[in-house]
Scaffold this motif. Structure first.
Motif, short mmCIF file in Angstrom:
data_model
loop_
_atom_site.label_atom_id
_atom_site.label_comp_id
_atom_site.label_asym_id
_atom_site.label_seq_id
_atom_site.Cartn_x
_atom_site.Cartn_y
_atom_site.Cartn_z
N ALA A 1 -9.69 23.73 31.19
CA ALA A 1 -9.91 24.22 29.84
C ALA A 1 -9.07 25.46 29.59
CB ALA A 1 -11.40 24.55 29.64
N GLU A 2 -8.63 25.63 28.36
CA GLU A 2 -7.84 26.80 28.00
C GLU A 2 -8.77 28.01 27.87
OE1 GLU A 2 -5.67 25.98 24.48
OE2 GLU A 2 -4.36 24.47 25.40
N ASP A 3 -8.18 29.18 28.03
CA ASP A 3 -8.94 30.42 27.88
C ASP A 3 -9.20 30.66 26.40
OD1 ASP A 3 -8.81 30.82 30.61
OD2 ASP A 3 -7.01 32.06 30.49
N ILE A 4 -10.47 30.94 26.08
CA ILE A 4 -10.81 31.25 24.69
C ILE A 4 -10.81 32.76 24.48
CG2 ILE A 4 -13.33 31.24 25.08
CD1 ILE A 4 -13.62 30.02 22.29
N VAL A 5 -11.17 33.52 25.51
CA VAL A 5 -11.18 34.99 25.44
C VAL A 5 -10.45 35.54 26.64
CG1 VAL A 5 -12.63 37.07 25.41
CG2 VAL A 5 -13.38 35.02 24.20
N GLN A 6 -9.59 36.52 26.40
CA GLN A 6 -8.89 37.21 27.48
C GLN A 6 -8.98 38.71 27.26
OE1 GLN A 6 -5.03 35.24 26.89
NE2 GLN A 6 -5.17 34.49 28.98
N LEU A 7 -9.46 39.42 28.28
CA LEU A 7 -9.44 40.87 28.29
C LEU A 7 -8.36 41.29 29.28
CD1 LEU A 7 -12.57 39.94 27.78
CD2 LEU A 7 -13.02 42.38 28.01
N GLN A 8 -7.38 42.04 28.81
CA GLN A 8 -6.24 42.41 29.63
C GLN A 8 -6.21 43.92 29.82
OE1 GLN A 8 -2.94 40.72 27.49
NE2 GLN A 8 -3.60 38.61 27.81
N ASN A 9 -6.63 44.37 31.01
CA ASN A 9 -6.66 45.79 31.35
C ASN A 9 -7.41 46.61 30.29
OD1 ASN A 9 -6.05 47.87 33.18
ND2 ASN A 9 -4.24 48.48 32.01
N ILE A 10 -8.54 46.11 29.86
CA ILE A 10 -9.34 46.77 28.82
C ILE A 10 -9.98 48.04 29.38
CG2 ILE A 10 -11.55 46.56 27.60
CD1 ILE A 10 -9.48 45.33 25.97
N LYS A 11 -9.94 49.10 28.58
CA LYS A 11 -10.57 50.36 28.95
C LYS A 11 -11.41 50.89 27.80
CE LYS A 11 -6.72 51.70 32.00
NZ LYS A 11 -5.71 52.73 32.31
N LYS A 12 -12.50 51.56 28.16
CA LYS A 12 -13.31 52.28 27.17
C LYS A 12 -13.71 53.62 27.78
CE LYS A 12 -15.33 53.00 23.28
NZ LYS A 12 -14.50 53.20 22.06
N HIS A 13 -13.09 54.69 27.28
CA HIS A 13 -13.35 56.03 27.77
C HIS A 13 -14.00 56.86 26.66
CE1 HIS A 13 -9.84 55.65 30.92
NE2 HIS A 13 -10.83 54.80 31.13
N TYR A 14 -14.88 57.74 27.08
CA TYR A 14 -15.54 58.66 26.14
C TYR A 14 -15.26 60.09 26.58
CZ TYR A 14 -18.23 54.56 24.67
OH TYR A 14 -18.60 53.32 24.19
N ALA A 15 -14.91 60.93 25.62
CA ALA A 15 -14.68 62.35 25.93
C ALA A 15 -16.02 63.02 26.20
CB ALA A 15 -13.97 63.03 24.77
N GLY A 16 -16.10 63.71 27.33
CA GLY A 16 -17.32 64.41 27.70
C GLY A 16 -17.21 65.91 27.45
N GLY A 17 -18.11 66.67 28.04
CA GLY A 17 -18.09 68.11 27.88
C GLY A 17 -17.06 68.76 28.79
N PHE A 18 -17.03 70.08 28.77
CA PHE A 18 -16.06 70.82 29.57
C PHE A 18 -16.72 71.31 30.85
CE2 PHE A 18 -14.06 70.81 25.48
CZ PHE A 18 -12.70 70.82 25.75
N TRP A 19 -16.00 71.20 31.95
CA TRP A 19 -16.49 71.65 33.25
C TRP A 19 -15.32 72.27 34.00
CZ3 TRP A 19 -21.15 72.36 35.33
CH2 TRP A 19 -21.24 72.56 36.70
#
Length: 322
Positions: free
Chosen positions: A4-22
């Motif tokens: 079967a062919e791919d219906i969804v492809q995630l390619q090197n997906i990233k989700k980053h959130y900016a945090g506080g300062f340390w």
């Protein structure tokens, strides 16, 4: 038979959130940190891992509920990364999300019929008579009488509410569903009913699932392939029977060892992981699993392993195999 062919492809997906300062520097929470997955049309890909590893974030990225920080999302061969506004809403008709708790994801002020009709109204599909017919048909398809259209969600059991959550996700006739812990809040007896319903719907409607869960028995029952996630990355992926019978990554081995044996006389060695999963705000350099791995060595603290094919269809991210 051709694959079967791919219906969804995630390619090197990233989700980053900016945090506080340390220490004078801004911290970054790396919820998803370079995930690549392909989901074949008509299959169920299970996604497992501890709480906080980023499973739900991957599901929300795959269904356009969250924008990616980096990487590419491809649907049916089309790059849909960064879609917003009307174009994103149009694409979401093809991909829907089923949440863990239908009681909080469904509007308690609306009757069941109104909840199911709402997606059709928003997308201006059909007149009132046609929409009512589709609502009645969907209620029958999920095993409820059309009279339930007059009820509110608080009048239903947990299993019935989850059926409504599934039905609502199907009203726009999507091809791809993200199922985020869809049975974890239900009694065991009800879980089996919902899982069998999902299997029946997949077969009848030719659906593709990304099935997110921490319950390895449920994932084994539902999935064709399984991806194991740890601290924002995929550490192993394989066909379901191969992964459960021959896990390679030390983390996967620990997860599989915790599954109760069906044979009471069989003694399975339980692998107990030491320590807790590090914070996604402070992921160790090199291999993220090194702080809990009995096989960790010098290379693990300096070089991050890469997801590598070990045998046909079986990939693992671990220096033990490279």
């Amino acid at each position: 038979m051709a694959p079967a062919e791919d219906i969804v492809q995630l390619q090197n997906i990233k989700k980053h959130y900016a945090g506080g300062f340390w220490g004078g520097q801004q911290q970054t929470l790396r919820a998803v940190d370079g995930v690549s997955l392909s989901i074949r049309a008509g299959e169920t890909l299970g996604l497992v891992g501890e709480s906080g590893c980023g499973k739900s974030t991957v599901g929300q990225l795959a269904s356009l509920l969250l924008p990616a920080t980096d990487g590419t999302l491809v649907y049916n061969g089309k790059d849909i990364t960064g879609l917003s506004g009307p174009r994103a809403r149009s694409m979401r008709r093809h991909m829907q999300y089923v949440f863990q708790d239908p009681y909080t994801s469904l509007n308690p002020r609306l009757r069941i019929g109104e909840l199911l009709e709402e997606p059709l109204k928003i997308n201006r599909l059909g007149d009132s008579r046609e929409r009512k017919r589709q609502v009645d048909d969907m209620l029958l398809r999920i095993g409820l009488d059309p009279s339930y259209a007059r009820h509110y969600t608080h009048q239903l059991s947990g299993g019935q509410r989850q059926r409504i959550g599934i039905a609502r996700s199907l009203m726009l006739k999507p091809e791809f569903l993200v199922l985020d812990e869809p049975v974890s809040a239900l009694d065991v007896s009800v879980q089996s009913q919902i899982l069998n319903l999902l299997k029946d719907l997949q077969r009848e409607l030719n659906l593709t699932y990304l099935f997110i869960s921490h319950d390895l028995n449920v994932v084994h029952y539902m999935s064709d392939r399984v991806a194991v996630m740890y601290l924002g990355k995929i550490v192993e992926i394989a066909e379901v029977e191969d992964l459960y019978a021959n896990p390679l990554h030390p983390y996967t081995k620990a997860l599989v060892s915790a599954i109760p044996s069906e044979n009471r006389r069989e003694k399975r060695e339980r692998i107990i992981l030491k320590g807790d999963m590090p914070s996604p705000l402070d992921i160790p350099k090199g291999c993220a699993f090194q702080t809990r791995c009995v096989h960790a060595h010098e290379r693990c603290s300096t070089e991050a392993p890469v997801l590598t094919g070990i045998r046909e269809g079986h990939f693992v991210s671990c220096h033990l195999y490279t």
